[in-house]
Write a protein that holds these residues in place. Structure first.
Motif, short mmCIF file in Angstrom:
data_model
loop_
_atom_site.label_atom_id
_atom_site.label_comp_id
_atom_site.label_asym_id
_atom_site.label_seq_id
_atom_site.Cartn_x
_atom_site.Cartn_y
_atom_site.Cartn_z
N ALA A 20 0.83 -1.22 -0.10
CA ALA A 20 0.07 0.08 0.08
C ALA A 20 0.95 1.29 0.10
O ALA A 20 0.65 2.11 -0.80
CB ALA A 20 -1.07 -0.09 1.27
N CYS A 21 1.84 1.12 0.79
CA CYS A 21 2.83 2.31 0.87
C CYS A 21 3.52 2.66 -0.46
O CYS A 21 3.68 3.74 -0.89
CB CYS A 21 3.70 2.03 2.13
N LEU A 22 3.85 1.49 -0.93
CA LEU A 22 5.00 1.71 -2.19
C LEU A 22 3.95 2.10 -3.30
O LEU A 22 4.42 2.95 -4.20
CB LEU A 22 5.40 0.35 -2.53
N HIS A 23 2.88 1.67 -3.31
CA HIS A 23 1.84 2.15 -4.55
C HIS A 23 1.44 3.66 -4.09
O HIS A 23 1.37 4.45 -5.15
CB HIS A 23 0.78 1.27 -4.34
N GLU A 24 1.31 3.97 -2.81
CA GLU A 24 0.74 5.45 -2.65
C GLU A 24 1.98 6.49 -3.13
O GLU A 24 1.82 7.34 -3.65
CB GLU A 24 0.68 5.81 -1.16
N LYS A 25 3.08 5.80 -3.08
CA LYS A 25 4.35 6.42 -3.28
C LYS A 25 4.86 6.35 -4.91
O LYS A 25 5.87 7.01 -5.19
CB LYS A 25 5.78 6.04 -2.60
N ASN A 26 3.98 5.71 -5.62
CA ASN A 26 4.45 5.53 -7.26
C ASN A 26 5.76 4.86 -7.35
O ASN A 26 6.35 5.24 -8.04
CB ASN A 26 4.25 6.57 -8.07
N LEU A 27 6.01 3.89 -6.72
CA LEU A 27 7.56 3.42 -6.45
C LEU A 27 7.37 1.90 -7.14
O LEU A 27 6.55 1.27 -6.89
CB LEU A 27 8.28 3.19 -5.24
N ALA A 70 8.18 -0.44 10.22
CA ALA A 70 9.54 0.21 10.02
C ALA A 70 9.74 0.39 8.38
O ALA A 70 10.62 1.58 8.15
CB ALA A 70 10.50 -0.53 10.86
N ILE A 71 9.27 -0.28 7.72
CA ILE A 71 9.62 -0.16 6.18
C ILE A 71 8.67 1.01 5.71
O ILE A 71 9.22 1.65 4.86
CB ILE A 71 9.08 -1.61 5.53
N THR A 72 7.23 1.08 6.05
CA THR A 72 6.74 2.14 5.75
C THR A 72 7.28 3.54 5.97
O THR A 72 7.02 4.42 5.29
CB THR A 72 5.18 1.93 6.03
N LEU A 73 7.76 3.41 7.24
CA LEU A 73 8.23 4.79 7.96
C LEU A 73 9.49 5.36 6.93
O LEU A 73 9.80 6.25 6.60
CB LEU A 73 8.58 4.59 9.31
N HIS A 74 10.25 4.07 6.55
CA HIS A 74 11.61 4.47 5.83
C HIS A 74 11.10 5.02 4.76
O HIS A 74 11.68 6.11 4.03
CB HIS A 74 12.51 3.17 5.83
N VAL A 75 10.21 4.23 3.90
CA VAL A 75 9.90 4.54 2.40
C VAL A 75 9.18 6.13 2.45
O VAL A 75 9.46 6.60 1.75
CB VAL A 75 9.07 3.56 1.96
N SER A 76 8.37 6.30 3.45
CA SER A 76 7.89 7.70 3.78
C SER A 76 8.68 8.79 3.50
O SER A 76 8.49 9.86 2.99
CB SER A 76 6.89 7.67 4.70
N TYR A 77 9.91 8.42 4.33
CA TYR A 77 10.85 9.59 4.56
C TYR A 77 11.72 9.58 3.49
O TYR A 77 12.04 10.90 2.99
CB TYR A 77 11.78 9.37 5.98
N GLN A 80 10.10 11.09 0.19
CA GLN A 80 9.17 12.11 0.64
C GLN A 80 8.82 12.90 -0.68
O GLN A 80 7.59 12.99 -0.76
CB GLN A 80 9.98 13.17 1.43
N ALA A 81 9.56 12.95 -1.70
CA ALA A 81 8.94 13.81 -3.06
C ALA A 81 8.07 13.01 -3.87
O ALA A 81 7.35 13.52 -4.42
CB ALA A 81 10.26 14.27 -3.46
N ASN A 82 7.97 11.73 -3.92
CA ASN A 82 7.16 10.80 -4.56
C ASN A 82 5.63 10.69 -3.95
O ASN A 82 5.62 10.66 -2.74
CB ASN A 82 7.76 9.33 -4.61
N GLY A 83 4.84 10.62 -4.98
CA GLY A 83 3.48 10.35 -4.65
C GLY A 83 2.84 11.06 -3.43
O GLY A 83 3.28 12.11 -3.46
N THR A 84 2.08 10.31 -2.71
CA THR A 84 1.36 10.94 -1.80
C THR A 84 2.29 11.10 -0.44
O THR A 84 3.08 10.24 -0.25
CB THR A 84 0.13 9.81 -1.38
N ALA A 88 2.64 13.92 8.12
CA ALA A 88 2.30 15.22 8.26
C ALA A 88 3.25 16.23 8.42
O ALA A 88 4.52 15.69 8.80
CB ALA A 88 1.31 15.24 9.65
N GLU A 89 3.15 17.55 8.26
CA GLU A 89 4.09 18.28 8.50
C GLU A 89 4.71 18.37 10.12
O GLU A 89 3.83 17.97 10.90
CB GLU A 89 3.66 19.79 8.11
N ASP A 90 5.97 18.76 10.30
CA ASP A 90 6.54 18.69 11.53
C ASP A 90 5.61 18.81 12.67
O ASP A 90 5.65 17.99 13.68
CB ASP A 90 7.79 19.62 11.58
#
Lengths: 213, 213
Positions: A20-27, A70-77, A80-84, A88-90
């Motif tokens: 789900a996380c990788l698809h939200e990020k278009n990776l 931990a994987i979704t957290l890594h991918v999200s950080y 950051q510039a990809n997809g969704t 949240a902001e800091d």
């Protein structure tokens, strides 16, 4: 650049969380199936990826990770510039963190038991423990009461935007919507609307399509 | 600046987790005792702080948080310059995250049950479920085998420095070191050395002193 790699099983809710996380990020990513039926996840090659013998495991170049959140957290950080934007902001991160912890310590233990009892046990020819189901449904209702109040205040758990705090819930919600447990979600209008909203996300629809091929 | 406020109970392991973090950061805070014996945590004023009726809750000015690990994460980021840096540098964060998730999903469920059965039940005059203890000890041994291998590779769980990944374990380890369950930690030399090291930290010693006043 070496491609991202997910080692797991399409029926595993934790693996689906990472998809789900990788698809939200278009990776793009390579998927390596781990055969749970032959206990491949309990053999040394896989144990070197996750010493607890659980799916999924993940590779991003030289970085090897396990534990879905931990994987979704890594991918999200890291992406950051990809997809969704899934964080949240800091200034709003502490509240997102609260609801990520609520998912981990309130929602997952309860719905995880229900997914096991009413989805996987019947699938594996095992007998559902009805007493366990009743007890978990009672606990789920208490948890969903709190969610209903939260989702009256804000569209998503972390605030006005969809974040990892919502995403982490998707696999168990999807599983339980195919069972009578669905009624507890549908009985609460804000919870119902939130479930429908997040399950309709194109990234999640793509994850579900993986299950039917 | 309004002082930081912890609402909780000194005997609650989750409250102690937050204390440990605040002491590592050398931060002053006000402590507001929540009387668990009169179920103060299940009454509306406290439920407004944590809708699940669990301790602790936390205030940092206008920011109101609950869930101990969301609180420690906020404190570690917001007060980065104070006391011990509890977060690894960016490149090493994904590995710290893995072990924070391991604590939450492997260590806590197992040791939390044991703390309940062998520490709190006797304290409350309830009967320990011996079968539950045997089962949880077996699971704990499996978890500690993985920890032993990890701590052979690196001094702390996240790497060479003490971080939140270690800190989150402290309350349950401290509790279980006062019981026969201690033997499982002591049977593994790297786990034993790690436990002794983190329990001897001055910040943690101060938390323990709170229990004896």
């Amino acid at each position: 650049m070496a491609p991202l790699k997910v080692y797991g099983n399409v029926f595993s809710t934790a693996t689906q969380r990472v998809f789900a996380c990788l698809h939200e990020k278009n990776l793009d990513y390579d998927f390596v199936n781990v055969d749970l039926s032959t206990e491949e996840h309990k053999q040394p090659p896989y144990l070197a990826r996750n010493p607890f013998g659980l799916v999924p495991a993940f590779e991003d170049g030289d970085l090897k990770l396990f534990e879905s959140r931990a994987i979704t957290l890594h991918v999200s950080y890291a992406y950051q510039a990809n997809g969704t934007p899934l964080m949240a902001e800091d200034k709003k991160m502490p509240i997102q963190s609260v609801w990520m912890e609520v998912e981990a310590h309130q929602f997952e233990p309860t719905t995880g038991k229900l997914v096991w009892e009413v989805v996987f046990k019947p699938m594996l020819g095992m007998t559902t423990d009805d007493e366990e189901v009743v007890e978990s449904e009672k606990k789920l209702e208490e948890v969903l009461e709190v969610y209903e109040a939260r989702l009256k205040e804000s569209k998503y758990l972390g605030g006005e935007c969809f974040t990892l705090a919502d995403l982490h819930h998707l696999p168990n919600i999807q599983c339980l919507f195919g069972t009578p447990v669905k009624k507890h979600f549908e009985a609460r209008p804000h919870v119902k609307a939130w479930c429908e909203d997040i399950m309709a996300r194109p990234a999640w629809v793509k994850v579900i399509q993986k299950l039917s091929v």
